[in-house]
Design a protein around this motif. Structure first.
Motif, short mmCIF file in Angstrom:
data_model
loop_
_atom_site.label_atom_id
_atom_site.label_comp_id
_atom_site.label_asym_id
_atom_site.label_seq_id
_atom_site.Cartn_x
_atom_site.Cartn_y
_atom_site.Cartn_z
N VAL A 129 39.67 45.11 16.32
CA VAL A 129 40.62 44.00 16.26
C VAL A 129 40.77 43.59 14.81
CG1 VAL A 129 41.18 41.69 17.07
CG2 VAL A 129 39.90 43.25 18.55
N TRP A 136 47.94 39.97 15.92
CA TRP A 136 46.64 40.61 16.11
C TRP A 136 46.87 42.05 16.55
CZ3 TRP A 136 42.15 38.29 14.83
CH2 TRP A 136 42.15 36.90 14.68
N GLN A 163 50.29 36.14 16.74
CA GLN A 163 49.28 35.17 16.32
C GLN A 163 49.73 33.76 16.67
OE1 GLN A 163 48.55 35.09 12.13
NE2 GLN A 163 46.80 33.70 12.26
N PRO A 174 37.23 36.89 16.59
CA PRO A 174 37.41 37.26 18.00
C PRO A 174 36.11 37.74 18.63
CG PRO A 174 39.10 38.26 16.60
CD PRO A 174 38.08 37.69 15.68
N CYS A 221 39.04 40.24 25.35
CA CYS A 221 39.04 39.72 23.97
C CYS A 221 39.39 38.24 24.01
CB CYS A 221 40.06 40.48 23.11
SG CYS A 221 40.15 39.85 21.41
N LEU A 223 40.38 35.32 21.58
CA LEU A 223 40.88 35.07 20.23
C LEU A 223 40.45 33.68 19.75
CD1 LEU A 223 44.47 36.60 20.48
CD2 LEU A 223 42.39 37.62 19.52
#
Length: 828
Positions: A129, A136, A163, A174, A221, A223
């Motif tokens: 990432v 991203w 983003q 992340p 994931c 963020l």
């Protein structure tokens, strides 16, 4: 909040830390401490086995199943290196070997990208990432097969997410995790940190039927803005088609942890996401229908008191660390919709259990011992690597079954123990404080001594520098009870950067080599210092007369003395027990440090009272030299005939100094003879000693009183000598000393000569060679001196006969002295 006492074992101490990560792999522990060093710690030997040094701080790491270590370094990229080989624990040499240090070069970078934020290694695929300008990027790289010789990591797929800066926290990274569908619903194991199992039913409901059918791991994931995204990793055509990424939920705060939990006996059936500000999201299947199939999954949000620094899950307990303490939260109490309806979100923190461990910054995956105890491996803010063993539920219940009387007695014993420990700690603290004060004072004394040594070395090398601590003096006449006395005022000036406090003493020794009494010829005066800061001065006064006798000329030596006895005062010594012997017992009475300051000489010129001479009626009667001589002979039992005391006459002695010498050395080059004569008198009276507030003279004639209270007269005039220099007439300044007192004439003559001697020390460097002198004048001076020397020998041979001295001896010696000074030599 309930508290539980845990067993804590400290494995190592690395010092104060700001950040760090802990990864437990087998018998080794991988540690990052926020620096460029990666520590490989042996859990069996309890020591750092090896240190891997990278070019920049390590932010994330992972270990593959082929003993390959991946490390993400800030601003550089992803490194790949071989995992350090483990030393044999059975070997004695291995237990005693030092930590090996390996420097990882930049050749080990497999993916170089300074914008990388996090990565995870799943099924031979690197998911990276990175943060680009406005989105991203999720990049997938296939790990090359080392057996075939391939070393290049090629990108096979990439997905992008826009983003969102709202809710994002600066400095957050992340969080990545992989979730597998568990084939065995009772399976509680997981491969390693960041890889979790989830029951197939909930896995299918959350991530879709396709991923469940091919048993593809799903990449989760979180963020920094709180959004949760996921996408399946393995598809038959994943190299040709981009994986589809979808949003699961928004936590509205940065994500700290993602994992799965076991609730009851149904296996890993709950997905747990924890935010940095204390928000917890629990995702589990809803209640089943009549046919036994789940209809949907439920999202349960609760809140605990944050911030949450790190977290991990074991079974049905969530372990999380705030900025102060480590807590254990039972998730079974909050995973049902009924409990949510009954309890408010703020009450969830009351269910947490305090584990009595503070300031934890990193947690590894929990482990379970064969006896059933849960063990946590953690890293504290103070840099200690700790293993915490939690008690079982049965242990907690046994503690709660104590009777109230036993609890009260236990509390009393604890309070008594606290009181005893407090008393001992207070005593130890007081002794440490006293010792610290002693060391502080001793260090200051040593620093002051070092300043003096540096100043002495600079003076010997000829450098012009000021002393760090100096003492200056001036003689003054004072009137006390209608009696005039000569007083010496000494000024101690502290120019150093240190404080002269208690323990320092200013000692002034007054030595008189011309004392007429049989007593000691020196006296010492001591003045204790209280506090003399940098730049401050201290004045002390001391008399210069004793029993009517004038201590002129006198030599004054100044010392700074520090007594080592003052390091331990009497009050401090009382704090020692009877069995202890204070340090002052081993110090002798005269144990001290002495530093020599200035050495001063006080003569007749320094003690004059300048003004009009008083009449004979105003001058108090004093013992003359004649009377003093008679007193001295009487004290030695030497009988002399009674002879009338000689009449005091007007005596004159002179000293001649060339004009060129005075103008050159005293810097009086462009001045007339009259001004030069006045300047010479000012130099004689005030140039060698401080004036003490007296005004400079403005005339070539000075009338004053001497220390014996007799009137004296100093005269400076220009004289032209024609029989000295062969090149022509020679201009000189003649300084005359006039007085009816022989003691005054002797004293003032000696004082003038002493000043001229100091003047001649600089004369060879500043003056040119004098002119040619006439030999006839020198021969006459030599013959005159030889005749006077012969008369002096005759007087000495007839001075004593049978222990009786002739009464005319003193008069003859004084006549010889006056004849010697009638035609003085010229000082060129």
């Amino acid at each position: 909040m309930e508290a539980v006492r845990c067993s804590v074992d400290c494995w190592a101490d690395f010092g104060e830390l700001l950040s760090g990560r802990v990864v437990h792999t087998g018998t080794e522990v991988l540690l990052t401490t926020g620096t460029s060093d990666l520590l490989v710690f042996s859990g069996q030997e309890k020591r750092v086995k090896s240190i891997l040094q990278f070019d920049s701080p390590v932010t994330s790491l992972a270990v593959s199943d082929k003993n390959r270590l991946y490390a993400l370094c800030q601003s550089h990229g992803l490194y790949c290196t071989s995992f350090p080989q483990e030393c044999s624990s059975q070997s004695v040499s291995a237990q005693k070997c030092d930590s090996s240090v390996s420097t990882i070069s930049r050749d080990s970078i497999v993916i170089e990208d300074g914008k990388m934020q996090a990565f995870i290694l799943v099924e031979g695929i690197l998911v990276i990432v990175s943060l680009q300008e406005s989105f991203w990027s999720f990049d997938l790289y296939k790990v090359p097969n080392c057996s075939t010789g391939a070393t290049v990591y090629r990108k096979h797929a990439s997905v992008h997410v826009s983003q969102n800066t709202v809710g994002a926290r600066i400095g957050s990274a992340p969080v990545l995790a992989s979730v597998y569908p568990s084939k065995d619903s009772l399976s509680k194991g997981r491969t390693c940190q960041g890889h979790y199992l989830l029951e197939p039913l909930l896995f299918r409901l959350l991530f879709g039927v396709d991923a469940a059918l091919v048993h593809s791991p799903v990449i989760l994931c979180g963020l920094p803005d709180g959004r949760l995204f996921f996408f399946p990793l393995l598809f038959p055509s994943w190299g040709e088609q981009k994986p589809r990424i979808r949003m699961l939920h928004s936590l509205e705060q940065p994500v700290t942890f993602m994992g799965t939990s076991v609730i009851g006996e149904q296996g890993p059936q709950c997905l747990v996401i924890v935010g940095q500000m204390g928000r917890i999201l629990l995702i589990r299947a809803s209640q089943t229908s009549s046919d036994g199939k789940a209809a949907d999954c439920g999202f349960i949000e609760q809140t605990v008191r944050g911030p949450v620094v790190c977290a991990c899950v074991n079974g049905e307990h969530l372990f999380y660390s705030t900025s102060t303490t480590l807590l254990a939260l039972p998730l079974s109490k909050t995973a049902t919709s009924e409990s949510i309806r009954q309890e408010k979100p703020a009450l969830l923190s009351q269910s947490a259990v305090c584990l009595s461990v503070s300031r934890v910054i990193a947690l590894a995956e929990p482990s379970v011992t064969p006896t059933g105890h849960v063990q946590l491996l953690l890293l504290s803010h103070s840099g200690r690597l700790l293993q915490v063993t939690l008690p079982q539920e049965s242990d907690k219940d046994s503690v709660s079954r104590l009777t109230s009387s036993k609890v009260g007695q236990t509390v009393k014993d604890l309070l008594a123990g606290i009181g005893n420990v407090w008393e001992r700690a207070t005593s130890v603290k007081l002794q440490l404080q006293l010792k610290n004060n002693v060391l502080k004072h001793l260090n200051q004394v040593i620093n002051i001594c070092s300043l003096f040594l540096t100043y002495q070395k600079s003076s010997q090398e000829g450098k012009d520098c000021k002393p760090p601590i100096s003492c200056h003096g001036v003689a003054k006449w004072s009137t006390l009870l209608q009696k005039e006395a000569l007083v010496l005022t000494c000024t101690l000036e502290n120019l150093s950067a240190y404080v002269l406090d208690q323990g320092w003493t200013l000692c002034i020794e007054v030595q008189s080599p011309y004392s007429l009494t049989a007593e000691g010829t020196s006296k010492t005066y001591s003045f204790a210092l209280k506090k003399l800061d940098c730049g401050q001065k201290m004045e002390v006064n001391l008399p210069l007369e004793s029993r009517g006798e004038e201590f002129v000329p006198v030599k004054i030596q100044c010392f700074l003395v520090y007594s080592l006895q003052s390091l331990l005062h009497k009050e401090e010594c009382r704090n020692f027990s009877a069995s202890e012997i204070p340090v002052s017992h081993f110090l002798e009475d005269k144990s001290c440090i002495s530093l020599t300051l200035n050495t001063l000489t006080l003569d007749w010129l320094d003690c004059l009272r300048i003004g009009q001479p008083a009449s004979h009626s105003e001058i108090p009667k004093q013992n003359s030299v004649w009377e003093a001589t008679c007193i001295f002979l009487s004290s030695r039992r030497i009988h002399t005939e009674e002879q009338p005391m000689p009449k005091p006459d007007h005596h004159v002695v002179a000293i001649r100094i060339s004009f060129d010498l005075l103008k050159t050395v005293l810097s009086f080059r462009d001045c007339s003879s009259a001004v030069l004569c006045v300047s010479v008198l000012n130099w004689l009276l005030f140039g060698m000693f401080e004036t003490g507030g007296q005004k400079f003279v403005e005339s070539a004639v000075v009338c004053a009183h001497g220390p014996d209270r007799q009137p004296v007269r100093l005269l400076a005039k220009e004289v032209i000598l024609s029989d000295v220099n062969s090149e022509g007439p020679l201009s000189v300044v003649e300084v005359q000393v006039q007085s009816s007192s022989m003691a005054a004439v002797f004293g003032l003559h000696h004082a003038v000569l002493r000043r001229v001697q100091s003047l001649l020390k600089d004369a060879p460097m500043k003056c040119a060679n004098p002119g040619q002198l006439k030999g006839q004048r020198l021969c006459e001076a030599v013959r005159h001196a030889e005749s006077l020397y012969k008369d002096l020998q005759d007087s000495q041979s007839s001075a004593a006969f049978g222990g009786v001295m002739k009464t005319r001896t003193s008069e003859s010696l004084f006549d010889l002295y006056l004849q010697l000074r009638e035609n003085p030599l010229v000082i060129l």
